[in-house]
Design a protein around this motif. Structure first.
Motif, PDB file in Angstrom:
ATOM      1  N   LYS A  38      30.661  67.377 -22.699  1.00  0.00           N
ATOM      2  CA  LYS A  38      30.526  67.486 -21.244  1.00  0.00           C
ATOM      3  C   LYS A  38      30.883  66.158 -20.591  1.00  0.00           C
ATOM      4  O   LYS A  38      30.676  65.090 -21.166  1.00  0.00           O
ATOM      5  N   GLU A  79      32.083  71.299 -18.720  1.00  0.00           N
ATOM      6  CA  GLU A  79      31.740  71.524 -20.121  1.00  0.00           C
ATOM      7  C   GLU A  79      33.014  71.922 -20.878  1.00  0.00           C
ATOM      8  O   GLU A  79      33.787  72.752 -20.401  1.00  0.00           O
ATOM      9  N   GLU A 128      31.113  68.375 -12.768  1.00  0.00           N
ATOM     10  CA  GLU A 128      30.563  68.454 -14.120  1.00  0.00           C
ATOM     11  C   GLU A 128      31.354  69.505 -14.893  1.00  0.00           C
ATOM     12  O   GLU A 128      31.475  70.645 -14.458  1.00  0.00           O
TER      13      GLU A 128
END
Length: 565
Positions: free
Chosen positions: A5, A20, A18
């Motif tokens: 991440k 992943e 953000e």
């Protein structure tokens, strides 16, 4: 090593993002200036010494003046720049860094001997500071000692933890000494020593022979030898200047990279980078063993769409086979993962709004490809049907009208049919209705993508499609087959079934039969239900080993077997 991440705040266009990452293959896509390169830059700035991305050493991997969002400076807003990178280390595949941390940094502490551990790098650069503050956590435990933190970062950066390839630019001169296609880099120390010894013997023999010719050459010059000294020599035989060549062989079919036109050099270098990553992963020197993350900018460069799809499939296969994480930044729908849609990351950015930061688009769901199609300027109708065929690992394909057609064809592959068996090892894909056959982009792609292909078309639809087939140079009984009998209600694959199956189903479902005659959504639904019941009855007869039900299918099988012989 794998990236789990990344979280970034106020880093270039990444105001609050953000992301992943998938374990193996990842495709980051979006329009120009959406933030793809900034994600790559954030990775390289912390994990490599790549001078193309590494900020001035005086300020560390984050340079506030260069990296802070320009629109926030105009508004006189000065927040901190923050980047958090979560990594996963494997005890065996990343042994060099793993043992360095576990045995040297934490040597005085008891640590759990886990197969996979988390390594988190947190960095912050404040507006009023000249340096980046970095914290590192190993398996949840903070490394407090500044010297140890810097040594760990230096170890990671100097260990080729990331192999970066930008398809759109040539390598700067200061990287020329690290050519990954050098022959010597693929030789063991023992082999290189043996070759060097033989090279020296060859050079000595050649020089001895040239000395004889030097005397002859001098006599030819006559009086000029009073003014000039003559000598003959040879350049050193330098193994480092020799390159290796690559070709791929798949199921006995050679795919020469030279056949990929102007994309040859780019594709070759990418494959060499992957092979180099695999060699580093398998190093016998434990202190150097690491699994690099491979990052590729625009791997589709210079490749035709059909070659892009093939190369995309190869990259995905190699990522999983090598157990190496690959991250590509791409503008091509053919480089997206259709097997694992969650591996595709779409960024967008509205430069006209007050908030100009990059955003991650939610693409979850069955029609995950539609936002990508919109962003990449591809029609949803063009892109949607490709998801079933684009990453097939077969070289042959049969396109059939619907899912029930596919079931009939699969039943024809049973050994019990003997000489009437459909001998086909490729893929059978339903194209979802004759309307999709009017899509020239789809058909052209499939024609170029597969070595051999056949389209089956119902008799009652061929008049709508024949002109389109002709425009693409498709020939009946070679690239397309017409299916059905010239009787009312039988101008489709069900027309090859025995009359008794039709009779039984129609007698038992009179209401459905009447409804199927309506030209409406309800009529379409009724027709689909009838097809399902007919197929169910056919399978029931098949289980009784009633081979008579296949009688009208066998001529079709013989045509297909001849085409795919």
């Amino acid at each position: 090593m794998k990236i789990l991440k990344i979280k970034a705040e106020n880093y270039r266009s990444l105001e609050d993002v953000e992301i992943e990452f998938n374990e193996f293959y990842n495709a980051i896509s979006g329009k120009n200036n959406c933030g793809k390169s900034n994600i790559i830059k954030s990775i390289l700035s912390f994990l490599t010494y790549d001078l193309r991305f590494f900020a001035p050493l005086s300020s560390g991997p984050i340079n506030f003046a260069a990296d802070y969002p320009s629109w926030k400076i105009k508004d006189k807003i000065k927040d901190s720049i923050k980047i958090v990178i979560d990594l996963e280390l494997d005890k065996e595949d990343d042994a060099g860094v793993y043992k360095f941390i576990n045995e040297l940094i934490f040597k005085e502490k008891d640590k759990d001997d886990l197969q996979k551990v988390n390594l988190k790098i947190e960095a912050e650069h404040k507006a009023d500071s000249s340096n980046t503050i970095t914290n590192i956590f190993f398996s949840g435990v903070k490394i407090d000692d500044e010297y140890k933190r810097e040594e760990l970062l230096n170890r990671i950066r100097s260990s080729e933890s990331v192999i970066f390839h930008n398809s759109t630019e040539n390598e700067p001169f200061f990287f020329s000494q690290r050519r990954r296609d050098s022959l010597s880099s693929y030789l063991t120390a023992e082999d290189l020593e043996s070759i060097t010894n033989k090279k020296n013997v060859l050079e000595t023999t050649l020089k001895k022979s040239l000395r004889k010719h030097q005397a002859e050459f001098s006599s030819l010059l006559g009086r000029l030898t009073e003014k000039y000294d003559v000598s003959l020599g040879i350049p050193n035989l330098n193994i480092d200047k020799e390159s290796i060549e690559i070709s791929l062989k798949e199921k006995g079919i050679e795919v020469s990279l030279e056949d990929w036109g102007s994309g040859t050099k780019n594709s070759t270098l990418i494959l060499l980078n992957l092979m180099n990553a695999k060699r580093i992963q398998e190093s016998t020197n434990i202190s150097k063993r690491l699994t690099p993350i491979v990052i590729i900018e625009e791997p589709e460069s210079f490749l035709h769409p059909s070659a892009q799809a093939e190369f995309g499939r190869i990259l995905q296969d190699l990522a999983r086979e090598f157990k190496i994480q690959i991250i590509v930044a791409t503008h091509s729908p053919y480089l997206l993962s259709h097997k694992e849609p969650k591996a595709n990351l779409l960024l967008e950015r509205d430069l006209a709004s007050k908030n100009k930061g990059s955003k991650l688009v939610d693409t979850a769901g069955e029609k995950w490809y539609e936002p990508f199609a919109l962003s990449l300027g591809v029609s949803g109708e063009d892109f949607g049907p490709l998801k079933s065929t684009i990453f097939s690992d077969k070289s042959d394909i049969i396109l059939v009208e619907g899912s029930s057609d596919k079931t009939y064809f699969e039943l024809l592959k049973q050994d019990k049919h003997g000489k009437n068996k459909l001998n086909f090892e490729g893929e059978i894909f339903p194209y979802g209705g004759a309307g999709n056959l009017k899509n020239n982009i789809l058909l052209k792609f499939i024609k170029e993508r597969f070595k051999r292909f056949i389209v089956t078309i119902d008799l009652d639809k061929i008049s709508e499609i024949r002109t389109n087939f002709a425009s693409l140079g498709l020939t009946e009984n070679k690239e397309y087959l017409v299916i059905g009998k010239n009787q009312t209600g039988k101008k489709c694959i069900e027309g090859l079934l025995p009359d008794e199956i039709f009779g039984n189903i129609y007698t038992e479902n009179i209401v459905l039969v009447r409804g199927s005659m309506e030209n409406s959504n309800e009529g379409k639904d009724a027709r689909n239900k009838l097809k399902a019941k007919i197929l169910e009855k056919f399978i029931e007869e098949d289980k009784k080993n009633n081979n008579e039900i296949y009688k009208d299918f066998f001529p079709l099988v013989h045509k297909l077997n001849k085409i795919f012989k």
